[in-house]
Design a protein around this motif. Structure first.
Motif, PDB file in Angstrom:
ATOM      1  N   THR A 179       0.841  -1.186   0.000  1.00 23.82           N
ATOM      2  CA  THR A 179       0.000   0.000   0.000  1.00 23.82           C
ATOM      3  C   THR A 179       0.882   1.245   0.000  1.00 23.82           C
ATOM      4  OG1 THR A 179      -1.806   1.177   1.106  1.00 23.82           O
ATOM      5  CG2 THR A 179      -0.267  -0.018   2.531  1.00 23.82           C
ATOM      6  N   PHE A 180       0.418   2.257  -0.685  1.00 23.67           N
ATOM      7  CA  PHE A 180       1.158   3.512  -0.793  1.00 23.67           C
ATOM      8  C   PHE A 180       0.162   4.651  -0.958  1.00 23.67           C
ATOM      9  CE2 PHE A 180       1.115   1.287  -4.900  1.00 23.67           C
ATOM     10  CZ  PHE A 180       0.459   2.199  -5.712  1.00 23.67           C
ATOM     11  N   ALA A 181       0.645   5.873  -0.902  1.00 27.05           N
ATOM     12  CA  ALA A 181      -0.217   7.052  -0.990  1.00 27.05           C
ATOM     13  C   ALA A 181      -0.119   7.655  -2.384  1.00 27.05           C
ATOM     14  CB  ALA A 181       0.178   8.094   0.065  1.00 27.05           C
TER      15      ALA A 181
ATOM     16  N   GLN B  61       5.450  10.390  -2.469  1.00 27.09           N
ATOM     17  CA  GLN B  61       5.538   8.929  -2.439  1.00 27.09           C
ATOM     18  C   GLN B  61       5.929   8.333  -3.796  1.00 27.09           C
ATOM     19  OE1 GLN B  61       3.277   6.306  -0.251  1.00 27.09           O
ATOM     20  NE2 GLN B  61       4.184   7.310   1.522  1.00 27.09           N
TER      21      GLN B  61
ATOM     22  N   VAL C  47      -5.334   3.106  -2.988  1.00 29.66           N
ATOM     23  CA  VAL C  47      -4.113   3.903  -3.109  1.00 29.66           C
ATOM     24  C   VAL C  47      -4.368   5.232  -3.805  1.00 29.66           C
ATOM     25  CG1 VAL C  47      -2.533   1.946  -3.000  1.00 29.66           C
ATOM     26  CG2 VAL C  47      -3.417   2.687  -5.227  1.00 29.66           C
TER      27      VAL C  47
ATOM     28  N   ASN D  94      -5.400   7.385  -0.970  1.00 33.66           N
ATOM     29  CA  ASN D  94      -4.652   7.249   0.279  1.00 33.66           C
ATOM     30  C   ASN D  94      -3.737   8.433   0.554  1.00 33.66           C
ATOM     31  OD1 ASN D  94      -5.586   4.821   1.237  1.00 33.66           O
ATOM     32  ND2 ASN D  94      -3.799   3.625   0.630  1.00 33.66           N
TER      33      ASN D  94
ATOM     34  N   GLN E 273      -0.695   9.526   3.441  1.00 30.76           N
ATOM     35  CA  GLN E 273       0.300   8.706   4.134  1.00 30.76           C
ATOM     36  C   GLN E 273      -0.269   8.159   5.444  1.00 30.76           C
ATOM     37  OE1 GLN E 273       4.614  10.009   2.822  1.00 30.76           O
ATOM     38  NE2 GLN E 273       3.576  11.738   3.756  1.00 30.76           N
TER      39      GLN E 273
ATOM     40  N   THR F 266      -2.604   5.221   4.536  1.00 27.89           N
ATOM     41  CA  THR F 266      -1.742   4.106   4.127  1.00 27.89           C
ATOM     42  C   THR F 266      -1.231   3.374   5.361  1.00 27.89           C
ATOM     43  OG1 THR F 266      -1.040   5.150   2.071  1.00 27.89           O
ATOM     44  CG2 THR F 266       0.451   3.540   3.011  1.00 27.89           C
ATOM     45  N   TRP F 267      -0.812   4.142   6.331  1.00 23.11           N
ATOM     46  CA  TRP F 267      -0.275   3.530   7.551  1.00 23.11           C
ATOM     47  C   TRP F 267      -1.363   2.776   8.317  1.00 23.11           C
ATOM     48  CZ3 TRP F 267       4.217   1.963   8.692  1.00 23.11           C
ATOM     49  CH2 TRP F 267       4.538   1.590  10.001  1.00 23.11           C
TER      50      TRP F 267
ATOM     51  N   GLU G  98      -3.839   1.261   7.012  1.00 23.08           N
ATOM     52  CA  GLU G  98      -4.015  -0.006   6.290  1.00 23.08           C
ATOM     53  C   GLU G  98      -2.938  -1.001   6.698  1.00 23.08           C
ATOM     54  OE1 GLU G  98      -6.239   1.145   2.096  1.00 23.08           O
ATOM     55  OE2 GLU G  98      -4.049   1.077   2.135  1.00 23.08           O
TER      56      GLU G  98
ATOM     57  N   ALA H  12       4.401  -1.441   3.104  1.00 24.94           N
ATOM     58  CA  ALA H  12       3.821  -0.099   3.046  1.00 24.94           C
ATOM     59  C   ALA H  12       4.941   0.901   2.822  1.00 24.94           C
ATOM     60  CB  ALA H  12       3.076   0.245   4.329  1.00 24.94           C
TER      61      ALA H  12
ATOM     62  N   ASN I  99       6.223   4.265   3.637  1.00 24.39           N
ATOM     63  CA  ASN I  99       5.957   5.302   4.639  1.00 24.39           C
ATOM     64  C   ASN I  99       7.262   5.811   5.214  1.00 24.39           C
ATOM     65  OD1 ASN I  99       4.170   6.883   6.578  1.00 24.39           O
ATOM     66  ND2 ASN I  99       2.678   5.500   5.644  1.00 24.39           N
TER      67      ASN I  99
END
Length: 415
Positions: free
Chosen positions: A190-192, A202, A242, A245, A247, A250-251, A253, A262, A264
């Motif tokens: 997962t990412f933003a 990101q 995403v 998302n 940050q 994302t965290w 998740e 992830a 982050n």
């Protein structure tokens, strides 16, 4: 030192919007006349109240200089806007801590002194961190600390899928790991990808990790990076979320324990240590191996131009107090997620906090968003870039088409 009459160039700021900004802490009021025994300080940490370790640290540097520091805290955006307004009105504070991309914006207005003018050396600062505060070869501040991005991983998820984190060395091996994880019934990465600066922040490790350059958004290398993200989405290795998302989300998740990886930052170190599963940290890999440059976060301490240049001697003492080797390490420990900006202070921090070793490594290879002499052009490029990411993730345009449009937009803005 520059003349007190140094002009502040025209600043395009919506005054009403600036005045309406919220987020100022209750510690002090902003603006007002400056007295000889009170020095004004603005920073972007409204979460740190008057009784916090940070506020006490700032106050102690005032005590050492023989003055009282009147501290005002804004959120990051409000601080930049308030600074621009203060420059117009001639009410700039004596000292400001600025998010590093904002340094070039404010330096361009003429409201900041250079460190050479101020008589402060920067030779010991890591060049990759200092670069965010350099405009046309002139240094406009000193980083008090830095943070950046890396890959957090869930060891339990990787173990269950038979993935060794050490096997992740490039994009192919990372994608292979995601395939194994999702094949085992868990979630991949997962990412933003949100349509804000966080989205660009990101995406940049993958963009730079492909060998792309922010001057050329539609290069084949840039397309490779965006294809990586869109392919992950298409294959189900990354969730649909995403595209929206941040940050923080994302965290959240990642903390569910369902994801293998992830993207982050350093600021999640303490949270990761408290997670209900074993976590680890990997450097974000470049396309063909090695460590991808990641964008630097963190603040610079700067000294705005004052009509009364007699104030600079005390201001210099305060800056020096905050940027001694001991001061830099203390700042890092106060915030828990800052990495000091010199090798010596990084090594000192690691003696006390060895778990930060992956983050020190990440910061040492990081890159300022305004580096490559982008300066105030960076925001004009970043917005088209995050817009391209949004369009590609939403499938409204192909990665190549979205980036071609982004390059055209950026070229028109930059001129």
């Amino acid at each position: 030192m520059s003349s007190a009459s140094r002009s502040v160039r025209a600043i395009a700021v919506c005054g009403a919007a600036v005045l309406a900004m919220a987020g100022c802490s209750s510690d002090t009021g902003a603006g007002g006349a400056q007295s000889s025994d009170t020095y004004t300080w603005w920073d972007p940490y409204p979460q740190h109240k008057k009784s916090s370790e940070w506020a006490e640290r700032v106050a102690k540097c005032g005590d050492k200089a023989g003055v009282t520091i009147k501290r005002t805290a804004y959120d990051t955006t409000a601080l930049t806007n308030q600074a621009l307004l203060a420059a117009q009105e001639g009410t700039s504070p004596d000292l400001m801590l600025l998010d590093n991309p904002a340094v070039s914006t404010l330096a361009d207005t003429g409201m900041l002194t250079t460190m050479k003018e101020f008589g402060l050396g920067t030779s010991g600062i890591d060049k990759n961190l200092l670069a965010a505060g350099v405009v046309d070869g002139k240094k406009y501040g000193i980083p008090v600390g830095a943070n950046t991005l890396a890959l957090y991983y869930n060891k339990d998820v990787l173990d269950a899928a038979g993935v060794d984190p050490a096997s992740v060395k490039d994009w192919d091996s990372l994608t292979a790991a995601l395939k194994k994880v999702t094949g085992a019934g868990k979630k991949g990465i997962t990412f933003a990808g949100i349509g804000t600066e966080e989205g660009s922040f990101q995406f940049l490790p993958w963009f730079w990790g492909a060998g792309a350059d922010l001057h050329d958004l539609d290069s084949p290398e840039a397309a490779d990076a965006l294809k990586l993200w869109t392919d992950w989405r298409k294959r189900g290795y990354a969730p649909e979320s995403v595209i929206n998302n941040s940050q923080n989300t994302t965290w959240e998740e990642f903390l569910t324990g369902k994801f293998a990886f992830a993207v982050n930052g350093t600021w999640q170190v303490d949270s990761a240590a408290k997670a209900k599963f074993d976590t680890g940290v990997l450097q974000i890999p470049g396309k063909d191996g090695g460590v991808a440059p990641t964008p630097t976060g963190g603040e610079f301490i700067t000294a705005p131009v004052q009509k009364d240049t007699g104030r600079y001697d005390v201001t210099k003492k305060i800056v020096k107090c905050m940027t001694t080797p001991e001061g830099m390490v203390e700042t890092a420990k106060t915030f828990a997620y800052y990495i000091p900006p010199t090798k010596a202070t990084q090594d000192q921090l690691l003696k006390e906090k060895p778990r930060l070793k992956p983050w020190v490594k990440a910061v040492r290879t990081a890159k300022g968003r305004t580096s490559d002499n982008l300066g105030t052009d960076y925001p004009k490029i970043s917005e088209p870039l995050w817009t391209a990411v949004q369009k590609a993730l939403s499938k409204s345009k192909s990665p190549e088409g979205a980036l071609k449009e982004a390059q055209s937009t950026a070229k028109d803005k930059v001129g």
